[in-house]
Scaffold this motif. Structure first.
Motif, short mmCIF file in Angstrom:
data_model
loop_
_atom_site.label_atom_id
_atom_site.label_comp_id
_atom_site.label_asym_id
_atom_site.label_seq_id
_atom_site.Cartn_x
_atom_site.Cartn_y
_atom_site.Cartn_z
N UNK A 182 0.72 -1.08 0.02
CA UNK A 182 -0.03 -0.02 0.15
C UNK A 182 0.83 1.25 0.06
N UNK A 183 2.11 0.99 0.04
CA UNK A 183 2.87 2.37 0.12
C UNK A 183 2.80 3.23 -1.40
N UNK A 184 2.80 4.39 -1.12
CA UNK A 184 2.94 5.33 -2.64
C UNK A 184 4.23 6.01 -2.65
N UNK A 185 4.72 6.03 -3.82
CA UNK A 185 6.12 6.35 -3.90
C UNK A 185 5.90 7.58 -5.15
N UNK A 186 6.30 8.81 -4.95
CA UNK A 186 6.15 9.82 -5.95
C UNK A 186 6.87 9.73 -7.08
#
Length: 219
Positions: A182-186
């Motif tokens: 579920x991690x979001x990386x820009x």
């Protein structure tokens, strides 16, 4: 019994990543007919395959070539922007940009591989995962169910993305890094080798460590 004639293929890049593609693209009925590189002094790495210089060299090759021509970009590292731009250049010249999926890779039946992307040996792309154009899933990486990768993303060898991870355009995940579910990386962010990412990471930064911490901007 008739055989299907191989499609002529040009590869932009004449170094290590081109050598990786050379190992399996012929088995997928492509014949490598030229390499393109911006370095005019680079030695041809493959016997009988010329290296032409930059966009002018490619344009001249296309003008002289007869028949259909496919293309792929063999530039690794943090250079997602370059891969995207070169794919656009190839398309504008009438070259059909193709994907490279190694026969030893696993791609789920409902996963989506974007134009010109690479899924290399022993990489895994899980159920309902989507990767954009000009991406690289490098050797033995794992991109699990419902992950979404933007254009020009590179997942380095041995990196692991758990389910539902989102990664923005042109970002790079280093060798052996682990990204929790579920991690979001820009966009335009670099995750260092061996990092363990358990929280979201914004765009335009470099993050290292376990747990991963932002160490500087990535301009």
């Amino acid at each position: 019994m008739s055989t299907i004639e191989p499609t002529d293929l040009v590869i932009w890049g004449a170094k290590g990543h081109a050598k990786v593609l050379r190992e399996f693209m012929p088995s997928q009925n492509y014949r490598i007919v030229a390499l393109i590189d911006n370095n005019p002094t680079i030695a041809p790495p493959f016997a009988g395959v010329p290296v032409v210089t930059g966009r002018d060299g490619l344009a001249d090759f296309v003008a002289r070539h007869r028949g259909a021509l496919a293309g792929i970009v063999a530039i690794g590292g943090f250079r997602g922007r370059d891969r995207i731009e070169i794919q656009a250049l190839m398309s504008a010249m009438g070259i059909r940009v193709v994907e490279a999926v190694h026969p030893a890779a696993f791609v789920a039946g409902d996963a989506v591989v974007g134009t010109g992307s690479h899924v290399l040996a022993h990489a895994a792309l899980g159920a309902e995962a989507r990767i954009g154009a000009a991406c690289i899933l490098n050797t033995s990486c794992s991109v699990d169910h419902e992950c979404v990768l933007g254009d020009g993303v590179h997942i380095a060898p041995g990196a692991v993305l758990a389910g539902e991870v989102e990664i923005g355009n042109r970002s790079f995940v280093g060798p052996g890094a682990v990204i929790a579910s579920g991690v979001q990386i820009g966009a335009d962010t670099i995750i260092g080798a061996g990092a363990v990412v358990v929280r979201d990471v914004p765009a335009n930064v470099v993050a290292f460590g376990n747990p991963a911490r932002i160490v500087r901007a990535n301009p």
